[in-house]
Design an enzyme around this catalytic site. Structure first.
Site, PDB file in Angstrom:
ATOM      1  N   ASP A  55     -10.444  36.469  78.544  1.00  0.00           N
ATOM      2  CA  ASP A  55     -10.950  37.817  78.115  1.00  0.00           C
ATOM      3  C   ASP A  55     -12.489  37.463  77.613  1.00  0.00           C
ATOM      4  O   ASP A  55     -12.497  36.235  76.848  1.00  0.00           O
ATOM      5  CB  ASP A  55     -10.192  38.336  76.887  1.00  0.00           C
ATOM      6  CG  ASP A  55     -10.622  39.751  76.524  1.00  0.00           C
ATOM      7  OD1 ASP A  55     -11.886  39.829  76.007  1.00  0.00           O
ATOM      8  OD2 ASP A  55      -9.749  40.664  76.608  1.00  0.00           O
ATOM      9  N   ILE A  56     -13.485  38.327  77.731  1.00  0.00           N
ATOM     10  CA  ILE A  56     -14.859  37.880  77.243  1.00  0.00           C
ATOM     11  C   ILE A  56     -14.952  37.924  75.707  1.00  0.00           C
ATOM     12  O   ILE A  56     -15.653  37.175  75.095  1.00  0.00           O
ATOM     13  CB  ILE A  56     -15.650  38.943  77.701  1.00  0.00           C
ATOM     14  CG1 ILE A  56     -17.033  38.378  78.006  1.00  0.00           C
ATOM     15  CG2 ILE A  56     -15.611  40.313  77.046  1.00  0.00           C
ATOM     16  CD1 ILE A  56     -17.322  37.337  78.886  1.00  0.00           C
ATOM     17  N   ASN A  87      -1.914  47.880  76.548  1.00  0.00           N
ATOM     18  CA  ASN A  87      -2.308  49.006  76.053  1.00  0.00           C
ATOM     19  C   ASN A  87      -2.581  49.918  77.004  1.00  0.00           C
ATOM     20  O   ASN A  87      -3.218  49.985  78.120  1.00  0.00           O
ATOM     21  CB  ASN A  87      -3.642  48.868  75.321  1.00  0.00           C
ATOM     22  CG  ASN A  87      -3.767  47.969  74.110  1.00  0.00           C
ATOM     23  OD1 ASN A  87      -2.641  47.626  73.502  1.00  0.00           O
ATOM     24  ND2 ASN A  87      -4.731  47.002  73.947  1.00  0.00           N
ATOM     25  N   GLN A 102      -6.262  51.314  74.759  1.00  0.00           N
ATOM     26  CA  GLN A 102      -6.671  50.885  75.944  1.00  0.00           C
ATOM     27  C   GLN A 102      -8.306  51.230  76.064  1.00  0.00           C
ATOM     28  O   GLN A 102      -8.713  52.495  76.035  1.00  0.00           O
ATOM     29  CB  GLN A 102      -6.011  51.585  77.054  1.00  0.00           C
ATOM     30  CG  GLN A 102      -6.514  51.108  78.435  1.00  0.00           C
ATOM     31  CD  GLN A 102      -5.508  51.754  79.734  1.00  0.00           C
ATOM     32  OE1 GLN A 102      -4.779  52.747  79.442  1.00  0.00           O
ATOM     33  NE2 GLN A 102      -5.845  51.119  80.699  1.00  0.00           N
ATOM     34  N   HIS A 127      -3.833  46.249  82.583  1.00  0.00           N
ATOM     35  CA  HIS A 127      -3.765  44.732  82.376  1.00  0.00           C
ATOM     36  C   HIS A 127      -2.984  44.313  81.144  1.00  0.00           C
ATOM     37  O   HIS A 127      -2.707  45.195  80.387  1.00  0.00           O
ATOM     38  CB  HIS A 127      -5.393  44.233  81.745  1.00  0.00           C
ATOM     39  CG  HIS A 127      -5.884  45.099  80.968  1.00  0.00           C
ATOM     40  ND1 HIS A 127      -6.734  46.453  81.031  1.00  0.00           N
ATOM     41  CD2 HIS A 127      -6.064  44.761  79.461  1.00  0.00           C
ATOM     42  CE1 HIS A 127      -6.879  46.875  79.822  1.00  0.00           C
ATOM     43  NE2 HIS A 127      -6.509  46.031  78.903  1.00  0.00           N
ATOM     44  N   PHE A 128      -2.470  43.097  81.320  1.00  0.00           N
ATOM     45  CA  PHE A 128      -1.782  42.540  80.108  1.00  0.00           C
ATOM     46  C   PHE A 128      -2.394  41.486  79.476  1.00  0.00           C
ATOM     47  O   PHE A 128      -3.322  40.809  80.180  1.00  0.00           O
ATOM     48  CB  PHE A 128      -0.529  41.976  80.669  1.00  0.00           C
ATOM     49  CG  PHE A 128       0.775  42.707  80.899  1.00  0.00           C
ATOM     50  CD1 PHE A 128       1.425  43.087  79.894  1.00  0.00           C
ATOM     51  CD2 PHE A 128       0.739  43.454  82.111  1.00  0.00           C
ATOM     52  CE1 PHE A 128       2.618  44.175  80.249  1.00  0.00           C
ATOM     53  CE2 PHE A 128       2.014  44.423  82.268  1.00  0.00           C
ATOM     54  CZ  PHE A 128       2.907  44.717  81.453  1.00  0.00           C
ATOM     55  N   HIS A 129      -2.657  41.558  77.984  1.00  0.00           N
ATOM     56  CA  HIS A 129      -3.214  40.682  77.291  1.00  0.00           C
ATOM     57  C   HIS A 129      -2.199  39.388  77.010  1.00  0.00           C
ATOM     58  O   HIS A 129      -1.053  39.924  76.580  1.00  0.00           O
ATOM     59  CB  HIS A 129      -3.593  41.152  75.890  1.00  0.00           C
ATOM     60  CG  HIS A 129      -4.522  42.342  75.883  1.00  0.00           C
ATOM     61  ND1 HIS A 129      -5.918  41.902  75.717  1.00  0.00           N
ATOM     62  CD2 HIS A 129      -4.508  43.600  76.277  1.00  0.00           C
ATOM     63  CE1 HIS A 129      -6.575  42.693  75.663  1.00  0.00           C
ATOM     64  NE2 HIS A 129      -5.943  44.081  76.134  1.00  0.00           N
TER      65      HIS A 129
HETATM   66  P1  AMP Z   1      -8.090  47.030  76.263  1.00  0.00           P
HETATM   67  O1  AMP Z   1      -8.646  47.216  74.775  1.00  0.00           O
HETATM   68  O2  AMP Z   1      -6.493  46.756  76.307  1.00  0.00           O
HETATM   69  O3  AMP Z   1      -8.655  47.853  77.221  1.00  0.00           O
HETATM   70  O4  AMP Z   1      -8.712  45.534  76.738  1.00  0.00           O
HETATM   71  C1  AMP Z   1      -9.822  45.498  77.471  1.00  0.00           C
HETATM   72  C2  AMP Z   1     -10.484  44.059  77.195  1.00  0.00           C
HETATM   73  O5  AMP Z   1     -11.248  43.782  78.177  1.00  0.00           O
HETATM   74  C3  AMP Z   1     -10.999  43.839  75.867  1.00  0.00           C
HETATM   75  O6  AMP Z   1     -10.214  42.830  75.203  1.00  0.00           O
HETATM   76  C4  AMP Z   1     -12.224  43.130  76.452  1.00  0.00           C
HETATM   77  O7  AMP Z   1     -12.740  42.135  75.613  1.00  0.00           O
HETATM   78  C5  AMP Z   1     -12.138  42.802  77.939  1.00  0.00           C
HETATM   79  N1  AMP Z   1     -13.016  42.812  78.514  1.00  0.00           N
HETATM   80  C6  AMP Z   1     -14.113  43.869  78.785  1.00  0.00           C
HETATM   81  N2  AMP Z   1     -15.137  43.569  79.970  1.00  0.00           N
HETATM   82  C7  AMP Z   1     -14.884  42.366  80.223  1.00  0.00           C
HETATM   83  C8  AMP Z   1     -15.255  41.058  81.193  1.00  0.00           C
HETATM   84  N3  AMP Z   1     -16.513  41.752  82.080  1.00  0.00           N
HETATM   85  N4  AMP Z   1     -14.618  39.979  81.385  1.00  0.00           N
HETATM   86  C9  AMP Z   1     -13.557  39.801  80.616  1.00  0.00           C
HETATM   87  N5  AMP Z   1     -12.915  40.552  79.817  1.00  0.00           N
HETATM   88  C10 AMP Z   1     -13.552  41.927  79.461  1.00  0.00           C
END
Ligand code: AMP
Ligand code: ZN
Length: 133
Positions: free
Chosen positions: A28-29, A84, A91, A97-99
């Site tokens: 995750d970024i 989420n 979300q 996606h799974f965290h």
């Molecule tokens: P959610 O809030 O569950 O939809 O999580 C989305 C996640 O995607 C967040 O934790 C962001 O930090 C991550 N994210 C968004 N853009 C990128 C990217 N380009 N590379 C890696 N992670 C990302």
């Protein structure tokens, strides 16, 4: 095309942890904790409910595999797995996606469930609704 589709097809770079034909795991970024990883199917599905049971099972298999890889590599105490589905649930990227969240002493991440106890009648009413399906 959504940001995770672009990551899946290589248009946007990512820090890849695992890849197979149909799935990808990448850091995750925004590292909520060190090693915070996302697992996705390469194909676009809006959220968890868009997956059929077989697709969900395949995705969960990769979640398990990548979790074990992280566990072997990083010296963490504990672990959270989170999905989420829907904006209200947090979300922000509408590609399922799974965290995967390694947990460390004093890592500062707060995941708090402020639970509410129901009466026996309320539990039975709720169970009736759920088990009618
Ligand atoms: P959610 O809030 O569950 O939809 O999580 C989305 C996640 O995607 C967040 O934790 C962001 O930090 C991550 N994210 C968004 N853009 C990128 C990217 N380009 N590379 C890696 N992670 C990302
Ligand atoms: Zn997508």
């Amino acid at each position: 095309m959504c940001v995770f589709c672009k990551i899946a097809n290589g248009e946007i770079p990512s820090y890849k942890v695992y890849e197979d034909e149909e799935h990808l795991a990448f850091l995750d970024i925004s590292q909520a904790t060190i090693g915070h990883t996302l697992v996705i199917p390469k194909k676009h599905y809006e959220n968890f409910f868009a997956l059929d049971e077989e697709e969900a099972a395949q995705l969960m298999k990769v979640v398990a595999l990548v979790s074990k890889k992280l566990k072997a590599a990083l010296n963490f105490e504990a672990f959270n797995i989170l999905n989420n589905s829907g904006a209200l649930a947090g979300q922000t990227v509408n590609h399922v996606h799974f965290h995967l969240l390694p947990r460390y002493t004093d890592d500062g991440l707060v995941m708090h469930f402020a639970g509410k106890k129901l009466s026996d009648a309320e539990f039975k009413d709720l169970l009736g609704k759920i088990n009618s399906k």
